[in-house]
Design a protein around this motif. Structure first.
Motif, PDB file in Angstrom:
ATOM      1  N   GLU A  39       4.781 -14.920  11.685  1.00 53.78           N
ATOM      2  CA  GLU A  39       4.311 -13.610  12.086  1.00 53.78           C
ATOM      3  C   GLU A  39       4.034 -12.749  10.855  1.00 53.78           C
ATOM      4  O   GLU A  39       4.395 -13.119   9.729  1.00 53.78           O
ATOM      5  N   THR A  40       3.404 -11.638  11.094  1.00 57.71           N
ATOM      6  CA  THR A  40       3.190 -10.640  10.048  1.00 57.71           C
ATOM      7  C   THR A  40       4.142  -9.481  10.296  1.00 57.71           C
ATOM      8  O   THR A  40       4.212  -8.951  11.409  1.00 57.71           O
ATOM      9  N   ARG A  41       4.910  -9.137   9.280  1.00 56.91           N
ATOM     10  CA  ARG A  41       5.868  -8.032   9.397  1.00 56.91           C
ATOM     11  C   ARG A  41       5.403  -6.863   8.551  1.00 56.91           C
ATOM     12  O   ARG A  41       4.929  -7.046   7.434  1.00 56.91           O
ATOM     13  N   GLU A  42       5.557  -5.668   9.089  1.00 60.45           N
ATOM     14  CA  GLU A  42       5.248  -4.447   8.344  1.00 60.45           C
ATOM     15  C   GLU A  42       6.517  -3.612   8.228  1.00 60.45           C
ATOM     16  O   GLU A  42       7.180  -3.334   9.230  1.00 60.45           O
ATOM     17  N   VAL A  43       6.862  -3.240   7.004  1.00 58.39           N
ATOM     18  CA  VAL A  43       8.049  -2.435   6.747  1.00 58.39           C
ATOM     19  C   VAL A  43       7.678  -1.330   5.772  1.00 58.39           C
ATOM     20  O   VAL A  43       6.604  -1.350   5.155  1.00 58.39           O
ATOM     21  N   PHE A  44       8.583  -0.375   5.644  1.00 60.66           N
ATOM     22  CA  PHE A  44       8.356   0.745   4.734  1.00 60.66           C
ATOM     23  C   PHE A  44       9.482   0.799   3.705  1.00 60.66           C
ATOM     24  O   PHE A  44      10.661   0.685   4.050  1.00 60.66           O
ATOM     25  N   LEU A  45       9.105   0.966   2.447  1.00 61.52           N
ATOM     26  CA  LEU A  45      10.097   1.024   1.373  1.00 61.52           C
ATOM     27  C   LEU A  45      11.088   2.167   1.587  1.00 61.52           C
ATOM     28  O   LEU A  45      12.268   2.037   1.274  1.00 61.52           O
ATOM     29  N   GLU A  95       0.867  -1.183   0.000  1.00 64.27           N
ATOM     30  CA  GLU A  95       0.000   0.000   0.000  1.00 64.27           C
ATOM     31  C   GLU A  95       0.900   1.228   0.000  1.00 64.27           C
ATOM     32  O   GLU A  95       1.262   1.754   1.053  1.00 64.27           O
ATOM     33  N   GLY A  96       1.244   1.695  -1.189  1.00 64.01           N
ATOM     34  CA  GLY A  96       2.146   2.835  -1.307  1.00 64.01           C
ATOM     35  C   GLY A  96       3.514   2.505  -0.741  1.00 64.01           C
ATOM     36  O   GLY A  96       4.193   1.582  -1.193  1.00 64.01           O
ATOM     37  N   ASP A  97       3.922   3.230   0.301  1.00 65.43           N
ATOM     38  CA  ASP A  97       5.237   3.028   0.913  1.00 65.43           C
ATOM     39  C   ASP A  97       5.241   1.860   1.890  1.00 65.43           C
ATOM     40  O   ASP A  97       6.288   1.300   2.195  1.00 65.43           O
ATOM     41  N   ARG A  98       4.066   1.460   2.352  1.00 66.03           N
ATOM     42  CA  ARG A  98       3.972   0.429   3.391  1.00 66.03           C
ATOM     43  C   ARG A  98       3.821  -0.956   2.768  1.00 66.03           C
ATOM     44  O   ARG A  98       3.068  -1.158   1.824  1.00 66.03           O
ATOM     45  N   VAL A  99       4.554  -1.907   3.333  1.00 66.22           N
ATOM     46  CA  VAL A  99       4.488  -3.295   2.873  1.00 66.22           C
ATOM     47  C   VAL A  99       4.193  -4.175   4.086  1.00 66.22           C
ATOM     48  O   VAL A  99       4.914  -4.131   5.084  1.00 66.22           O
ATOM     49  N   ARG A 100       3.149  -4.975   3.969  1.00 64.03           N
ATOM     50  CA  ARG A 100       2.803  -5.922   5.025  1.00 64.03           C
ATOM     51  C   ARG A 100       2.986  -7.329   4.467  1.00 64.03           C
ATOM     52  O   ARG A 100       2.416  -7.669   3.432  1.00 64.03           O
ATOM     53  N   ILE A 101       3.788  -8.142   5.155  1.00 63.80           N
ATOM     54  CA  ILE A 101       4.091  -9.491   4.686  1.00 63.80           C
ATOM     55  C   ILE A 101       3.604 -10.493   5.723  1.00 63.80           C
ATOM     56  O   ILE A 101       3.970 -10.420   6.905  1.00 63.80           O
TER      57      ILE A 101
END
Length: 345
Positions: A141-147, A116-122
């Protein structure tokens, strides 16, 4: 006299024709042998229900092929071989990959990325607690990172035995989050283990294991007794982000549509090279070290993507991380500790 001269002049041409004839016969023999070997292995590793049937049909095909190509007097023997071979080829092509098998527990979950734009949820990020290589507590787990926080990419080679072949994978490094490892691997069923020849005959599906370094790196250094080397890649943040996007796209493609692993065309290092070319917008020439991937660090050194201020042997010695990983074990700063005193990218 004239006749003798012409005879002598004809000898080199005669010898050349004999040499070319022998070369054609040798090439034909090798080609026939290759077709027989490929088809026999395709039958042996096929999706037939019983192991004994695989072996029986593979042996029967081999015997028929040898008879048809070298011993049969019947005019239609070679045509019969061609028909049978094409049937085996069509059957092999039609074998489909699947997500619906009894998977080994460490590859049971396919990751997926939501961008979602800059945000990435894996989702499906592996972070197991290991007591041994085969005894562990599964945890995803679910990881959230930003490009925008992605700062670089690191490269690993892991050796399960000495030699020119190993396993390669990458970690994406973030400013404000722990590194995220992505390892391109076979997805074996519960009763299977890795087999190089079988991997070229639709025996294993493909998975991109996304996990913490404490898991993906630590299981190799601390429990599988593999020698692991970590290299900092000298690349821009823009390249790292584009490479990450390529990986995320492939992760989602696999989650939607299964693929077979193939040692020579859809494996760890081959795909790393392919995705790096895509991210860089370049078309670098092939190199034997893309396949003899235990030598891939020397390839990266030669093209200047890892630190070249040190002699290669010294760089490699300092890039071995097993002792640091074993000392870090389950420490929350595992990633920082394995990078301590590492040569810079």
């Amino acid at each position: 006299m004239s006749s003798a001269v012409e005879h002598e002049r004809g000898i080199p041409g005669f010898r050349l024709r004999r040499l070319l004839h022998a070369a054609r016969r040798a090439l034909g023999f090798v080609l026939k042998l290759g077709l027989i070997g490929w088809a026999a292995l395709a039958i042996h590793y096929s999706n037939l229900p019983w192991g004994w049937l695989h072996t029986t049909l593979a042996v029967a095909f081999t015997a028929f092929a040898i008879w048809a190509l070298w011993f049969a007097n019947a005019k239609g023997a070679r045509a019969a071989f061609a028909v049978v071979f094409l049937l085996v080829l069509a059957w092999w092509i039609a074998i489909p990959p699947s997500h619906d098998r009894l998977w080994r527990e460490d590859v049971a979950v396919m990751p997926r990325a939501f961008i979602e734009g800059d945000r990435v949820r894996i989702t499906g990020v592996r972070d197991f607690d290991y007591r041994s290589a085969t005894d562990f507590t599964p945890r995803y787990e679910t990881r959230e990172v930003f490009l925008s926080d992605l700062s670089g990419v690191d490269f690993y080679i892991s050796y399960w035995m000495p030699g020119p072949v190993g396993h390669t994978f990458v970690s994406f490094v973030f400013d404000n989050a722990p590194p995220l490892s992505v390892s391109i691997e076979i997805r074996p069923e519960s009763h299977e283990g890795y087999a190089p020849i079988a991997s070229m005959f639709k025996q294993f599906e493909l998975i991109y294991v996304v996990g913490s370094e404490r898991d993906v790196v630590g299981v190799r250094t601390n429990f599988r007794d593999e020698d692991v080397y970590l290299f900092r890649i000298d690349a821009s943040r823009e390249f790292a982000r584009e490479l990450f996007r390529v990986y995320l796209e492939r992760i989602n493609e696999l989650a939607d549509r299964p693929e077979f692993y193939h040692l020579l065309s859809n494996s760890c290092t081959v795909n790393i090279v392919r995705y790096a070319r895509s991210a860089a917008g370049s078309d670098a020439r092939p190199d034997i070290r893309h396949y003899l991937n235990g030598l891939f660090d020397s390839f990266l050194y030669d093209i200047g993507l890892i630190d070249t201020t040190l002699p290669f042997g010294e760089l490699r010695r300092r890039s071995w991380i097993n002792e640091k990983a074993q000392a870090a074990q389950d420490a929350p700063d595992f990633s920082e500790r394995i990078r301590y005193s590492l040569p810079p990218g």
